[in-house]
Design a protein around this motif. Structure first.
Motif, PDB file in Angstrom:
ATOM      1  N   THR A 100       3.178   3.757  -1.551  1.00 52.73           N
ATOM      2  CA  THR A 100       2.178   4.374  -0.656  1.00 52.73           C
ATOM      3  C   THR A 100       1.896   5.823  -1.009  1.00 52.73           C
ATOM      4  OG1 THR A 100       3.975   4.862   0.893  1.00 52.73           O
ATOM      5  CG2 THR A 100       2.710   2.841   1.274  1.00 52.73           C
ATOM      6  N   ASN A 101       2.777   6.454  -1.809  1.00 52.93           N
ATOM      7  CA  ASN A 101       2.554   7.834  -2.245  1.00 52.93           C
ATOM      8  C   ASN A 101       1.954   7.883  -3.650  1.00 52.93           C
ATOM      9  OD1 ASN A 101       3.618   9.034   0.121  1.00 52.93           O
ATOM     10  ND2 ASN A 101       5.691   8.650  -0.624  1.00 52.93           N
ATOM     11  N   ILE A 145     -10.318   3.256   3.948  1.00 54.37           N
ATOM     12  CA  ILE A 145     -10.885   1.913   3.767  1.00 54.37           C
ATOM     13  C   ILE A 145      -9.832   0.928   3.264  1.00 54.37           C
ATOM     14  CG2 ILE A 145     -12.648   0.586   2.535  1.00 54.37           C
ATOM     15  CD1 ILE A 145     -14.343   3.102   2.403  1.00 54.37           C
ATOM     16  N   GLY A 146      -8.965   1.380   2.352  1.00 54.64           N
ATOM     17  CA  GLY A 146      -7.909   0.508   1.849  1.00 54.64           C
ATOM     18  C   GLY A 146      -8.135   0.044   0.434  1.00 54.64           C
ATOM     19  N   THR A 147      -9.387  -0.056   0.001  1.00 53.86           N
ATOM     20  CA  THR A 147      -9.685  -0.530  -1.354  1.00 53.86           C
ATOM     21  C   THR A 147     -10.639   0.443  -2.030  1.00 53.86           C
ATOM     22  OG1 THR A 147     -11.586  -1.848  -0.634  1.00 53.86           O
ATOM     23  CG2 THR A 147      -9.432  -2.937  -0.634  1.00 53.86           C
ATOM     24  N   GLN A 183      -6.240  -2.339  -4.921  1.00 46.62           N
ATOM     25  CA  GLN A 183      -6.142  -3.146  -3.708  1.00 46.62           C
ATOM     26  C   GLN A 183      -4.825  -2.839  -2.996  1.00 46.62           C
ATOM     27  OE1 GLN A 183      -8.450  -5.152  -2.498  1.00 46.62           O
ATOM     28  NE2 GLN A 183      -9.880  -4.980  -4.230  1.00 46.62           N
ATOM     29  N   PRO A 184      -4.782  -2.909  -1.641  1.00 43.22           N
ATOM     30  CA  PRO A 184      -3.536  -2.630  -0.912  1.00 43.22           C
ATOM     31  C   PRO A 184      -2.583  -3.825  -0.961  1.00 43.22           C
ATOM     32  CG  PRO A 184      -5.296  -3.153   0.628  1.00 43.22           C
ATOM     33  CD  PRO A 184      -5.914  -3.145  -0.736  1.00 43.22           C
ATOM     34  N   ILE A 209       2.748  -1.498   1.986  1.00 44.90           N
ATOM     35  CA  ILE A 209       3.911  -1.102   1.181  1.00 44.90           C
ATOM     36  C   ILE A 209       3.493  -0.498  -0.161  1.00 44.90           C
ATOM     37  CG2 ILE A 209       5.439  -2.793   2.248  1.00 44.90           C
ATOM     38  CD1 ILE A 209       4.954  -4.593  -0.174  1.00 44.90           C
ATOM     39  N   GLY A 210       2.216  -0.528  -0.501  1.00 45.07           N
ATOM     40  CA  GLY A 210       1.788   0.062  -1.762  1.00 45.07           C
ATOM     41  C   GLY A 210       0.419  -0.438  -2.182  1.00 45.07           C
ATOM     42  N   TYR A 211       0.103  -0.248  -3.477  1.00 38.84           N
ATOM     43  CA  TYR A 211      -1.195  -0.619  -4.013  1.00 38.84           C
ATOM     44  C   TYR A 211      -1.007  -1.247  -5.394  1.00 38.84           C
ATOM     45  CZ  TYR A 211      -3.007   2.557  -0.430  1.00 38.84           C
ATOM     46  OH  TYR A 211      -3.304   3.182   0.749  1.00 38.84           O
ATOM     47  N   THR A 212      -1.971  -2.083  -5.778  1.00 37.27           N
ATOM     48  CA  THR A 212      -2.005  -2.664  -7.120  1.00 37.27           C
ATOM     49  C   THR A 212      -3.325  -2.285  -7.771  1.00 37.27           C
ATOM     50  OG1 THR A 212      -0.604  -4.537  -6.501  1.00 37.27           O
ATOM     51  CG2 THR A 212      -1.947  -4.784  -8.478  1.00 37.27           C
TER      52      THR A 212
END
Length: 842
Positions: A347-348, A397-399, A421-422, A431-434
């Protein structure tokens, strides 16, 4: 095996039956509870409605009684107290609930006081208590409208009378009298014996079903009503009826300010009471459900056992399929790792994992990237864009998807299409992003080449359109495919006109064969350069062109470059006469030096004249002032003459003399302003006033040549004042006046050429346009010669044939430029226009 399955099935049915039994019983309890509560509410509201009806009957009957008393003739006549007493006694005796009746004047004087004891009515002396005084002066009590007080207990000798009697005071005001009736409401209170409490608006308990707290304001004044009824207050409910967890409350109003609150206990049915009430029924239903459960478990054991075996078999098949799919998934993940760029982030935006393909592209080992910031994989500009903008988009937004420029371990950059993408855990928490990337470096290179190609095409088009030569693209039949503006301008055609023609249409009929032969030679040899051909313009004039023809690589079209030979001939002529022109220029420079010297001498003379003019104006002003004063006294003496004819003739002559004196004064003032030493510093000046000064100086000449209009008003020094209009600019005042004189004199010189004086006209308009002062000089002398209009402000350019050196307008332009202004010259339909623009000074 079958026995174990039957036991499990029986226990499952038993558990289901138990849950169904508890749910059904609870649902039944809630339904029953709702019906009981609804019935209790209906009973409470019935009691409240009965109480309201009886209270309304009391108010209605007493309103009728009060109206009957107030309308009685004996009541209206103050002196008929005995008749009034008899009539009132009959009314009091006929009503068992009336305890006493008093009629009092609003001033406090008693009219009648009656009291009932043992069903007999006695007249008693009136004692005006503070309460009666209060009601007499209370503005809330309206005339001809019954007012009801709070209930209270009757007392004797300041002690509560036994047996207890509850009364209210009924008050009715009529004009200057007030009627007081003490009315017993014991029967009203008996109608609510099944109600728990009756509370007045002051939170006093009037009635308590247990009898312990009735009339608390007398027996227990320190009683807190909230100790009996939790949360109770004397506020007026938004709904007159409310239900709390413990009580029902209903407000009964008997006027705007006074009301009772009926309170009854909300006896909720508990589940325990419901169970005890229907205990036997509960046991019977439970036993019946146990029997049904046992029978159903025995019936469904065999088919469900078969189904269970089938499910076990399908489970084993599914397990094998999952294992195979897991192996295929692992293979797919291995392929993704080898051929797809992806990055796992927390997330950071710290790198948690990367694909092998990313390592191959960037040159970084996976271990080098783990724990690093995501921006470490980007160039400086992309990293700044990511941290300042993209992170905010991901947080909101998340993405995000877009283009980023990445960096490699060994020098070199590359472009990627990034899709971030989240990632969420099983609880839906972030928990994070890809980040899945696609290398678009080749696309960016193609895009760059495409942009460069477009730029080159635009450059070529610009060169093509702005070339000094006429360029055309033609086929072998002479059809025009393309041409620039210079080309069709050579032939004096418009673009649309020349499109409809062929190259052979632009030559005379005798030259067509020659032109075809030239084109055939171009087809054979590839090009023919610098040949002179004669063409025909739109106006049928001959056009001599230097033409070069080149065959294009497609061998289908020819590029034709044409240049006019007129410039070449002029150049040859100029070269031929170069020596004579040099001699002329030398002679002109000598003439310029001579004129410059004359101008310096002229300026020195003007300075001397200015000094002389300043002295002259001072010397003229002194006798002119003396002349004005004596002339005014002379005019006053003439007005006192008795001979009317002589007086009128002399006054008419005086007006002409006064006009001449005023003209002399204006001329002297203008000479004084002109003769003042010129200040090179710019100052705030009224442009209209400078025009007035210049026109005054030119008036003696201008009145003989043409009429002059200043802002649409014919100018004379006495009909217009220099302060009639104010518009300011920061200028050198004497310099600006010099410009006006130059322009005015030029216009007058042109107007002299017109025969009819009445047709001559010079208009001067001064006005504001946005943040500029506009001064426009317009004459009707025919305009400036078009041959010199573009260089009218150049030195030694003049349209005058007999006078002038052509330096006046050049001086005017220099002065206006020094004032940060602009001067323009152009022609209107009837004459020349000179327009001066100066910066407006607020």
């Amino acid at each position: 095996m079958k026995v174990q399955f039957s036991l499990k099935l029986f226990l499952a049915f038993l558990l289901f039956s138990l849950i169904f039994f508890v749910f059904t019983s609870f649902l039944t309890y809630k339904t029953f509870q709702t019906k009981v509560e609804q019935k209790n509410i209906e009973n409470f509201l019935t009691k409240a409605e009965l109480f309201q009806e009886r209270l309304d009957d009391i108010i209605s009957s007493n309103e009728t009684l009060m109206l009957a008393i107030s309308n009685a003739p004996s009541f209206k006549k103050i002196n008929n107290n005995e008749i009034l007493e008899e009539e009132i006694k009959i009314l009091v005796e006929s009503n068992d609930n009336i305890h006493s009746l008093k009629i009092i004047k609003n001033s406090g004087e008693s009219i009648l006081s009656l009291e009932k004891k043992d069903r007999k009515v006695y007249k008693t002396p009136l004692e005006l208590s503070h309460l009666i005084h209060f009601y007499l002066n209370n503005e809330e009590i309206e005339k001809n409208k019954l007012f009801v007080t709070e209930p209270y207990l009757l007392t004797e000798k300041e002690e509560i009378k036994l047996p207890i009697e509850t009364v209210v005071d009924l008050i009715y005001k009529v004009e200057n009298k007030t009627i007081f009736i003490s009315y017993k409401i014991d029967t009203l209170l008996e109608s609510i014996k099944k109600i728990d409490y009756l509370i007045d608006k002051d939170l006093n308990v009037v009635y308590d079903k247990t009898g312990l707290n009735s009339w608390s304001k007398y027996y227990n004044p320190n009683l807190n009503i909230q100790d009996l009824i939790r949360g109770f207050s004397n506020r007026i409910f938004s709904d007159s009826f409310i239900v709390t967890n413990s009580h029902y409350l209903k407000q009964i109003f008997f006027n705007k300010e006074h009301f009772f609150t009926l309170v009854d206990d909300n006896e909720r049915l508990t589940y325990k009471d419901f169970f005890l009430k229907y205990e036997n029924s509960f046991y019977n239903v439970a036993f019946l459900m146990f029997i049904i459960t046992f029978i159903m478990s025995m019936i469904f054991t065999t088919p469900l056992s078969n189904i269970n075996k089938k499910l076990e078999s399908e489970k084993n098949v599914l397990s094998d399929s999952i294992k195979r799919n897991s192996l295929m998934l692992n293979d797919s993940l291995a392929l993704l790792d080898q051929h797809v760029m992806y990055i796992k982030l927390d997330t950071n935006f710290i790198i948690l994992d990367t694909s092998s393909y990313l390592s191959r592209v960037t040159g970084f080992e996976k271990q080098e990237l783990l724990g690093q910031k995501y921006s470490s994989l980007l160039t400086k500009n992309s990293a700044k864009h990511f941290e300042e903008h993209i992170i905010n988009i991901l947080n909101s937004i998340g993405t995000w998807n877009g283009e980023l420029q990445g960096t490699k371990k060994i020098a070199g950059d590359y472009w990627v299409k990034s899709n971030i993408q989240p990632d969420f855990n099983e609880f839906g928490e972030l928990i994070g992003y890809t980040d899945i990337r696609n290398d678009i470096s080749d696309n960016k290179r193609i895009e760059k080449l495409y942009n460069e190609l477009n730029y080159q095409i635009e450059q070529l088009n610009t060169i093509f359109q702005n070339a000094n030569s006429g360029i055309a693209l033609i086929d072998f039949d002479g059809n025009f495919r393309r041409f620039n503006e210079k080309f069709f301008n050579l032939f004096k055609y418009t673009e649309n006109e020349i499109v409809e023609k062929k190259l052979f249409d632009l030559v005379d009929s005798g030259s067509i064969d020659l032109l075809r032969k030239v084109i055939e030679e171009v087809k054979e040899y590839g090009s023919i350069l610098n040949i002179e051909l004669v063409f025909i313009c739109k106006n049928q004039e001959e056009l001599y062109l230097d033409v070069s023809l080149n065959l294009l690589p497609d061998r289908k079209n020819i590029v034709m470059v044409a240049n006019s030979l007129e410039d070449k001939r002029k150049l040859q002529e100029l070269n031929h006469n170069l020596e004579s022109r040099v001699a002329q220029e030398v002679k002109k420079n000598i003439e310029k030096d001579r004129i410059h010297q004359e101008e310096q001498i002229k300026n020195a003379k003007l300075t001397s004249i200015g000094t002389l003019a300043a002295g002259i104006t001072h010397e003229i002003n002194t006798p002119l002032t003396y002349l004005k004063g004596n002339f005014e006294m002379l005019t006053m003496d003439i007005e006192d003459l008795e001979d009317k004819t002589a007086r009128d003739n002399m006054l008419e002559s005086c007006e002409k003399i006064e006009e001449a004196i005023n003209r002399i004064a204006v001329t002297v003032e203008s000479m004084r302003e002109i003769s003042q030493s010129s200040s090179e510093a710019r100052e705030r000046a009224n442009i209209f006033a400078t025009l007035f000064t210049s026109l005054t100086m030119a008036y003696n000449v201008s009145k003989q040549i043409s009429k002059i209009y200043l802002n649409n008003k014919e100018f004379t020094p006495t009909t217009i004042d220099k302060n009639d209009f104010e518009i300011f600019a920061k200028v050198q005042k004497q310099r600006i006046e010099q410009v006006w004189i130059i322009i005015i004199n030029n216009a007058l010189d042109e107007l002299k050429n017109m025969q009819d004086y009445e047709q001559r006209e010079l208009r001067i308009d001064v006005y504001q346009q946005e943040d500029e002062v506009i001064v426009k000089f317009s004459d009707n002398a025919g305009g400036i010669n078009e041959a010199i209009i573009d260089k009218i402000f150049d030195p030694f350019v003049s349209s005058k044939t007999h006078s002038g050196m052509g330096v006046g307008l050049n001086i005017a332009k220099k002065i206006i430029t020094d004032q940060e202004g602009e001067i323009l010259a152009y022609n209107s339909e009837i004459g020349a226009v000179f327009e001066v623009k100066l910066k407006l000074q607020e």
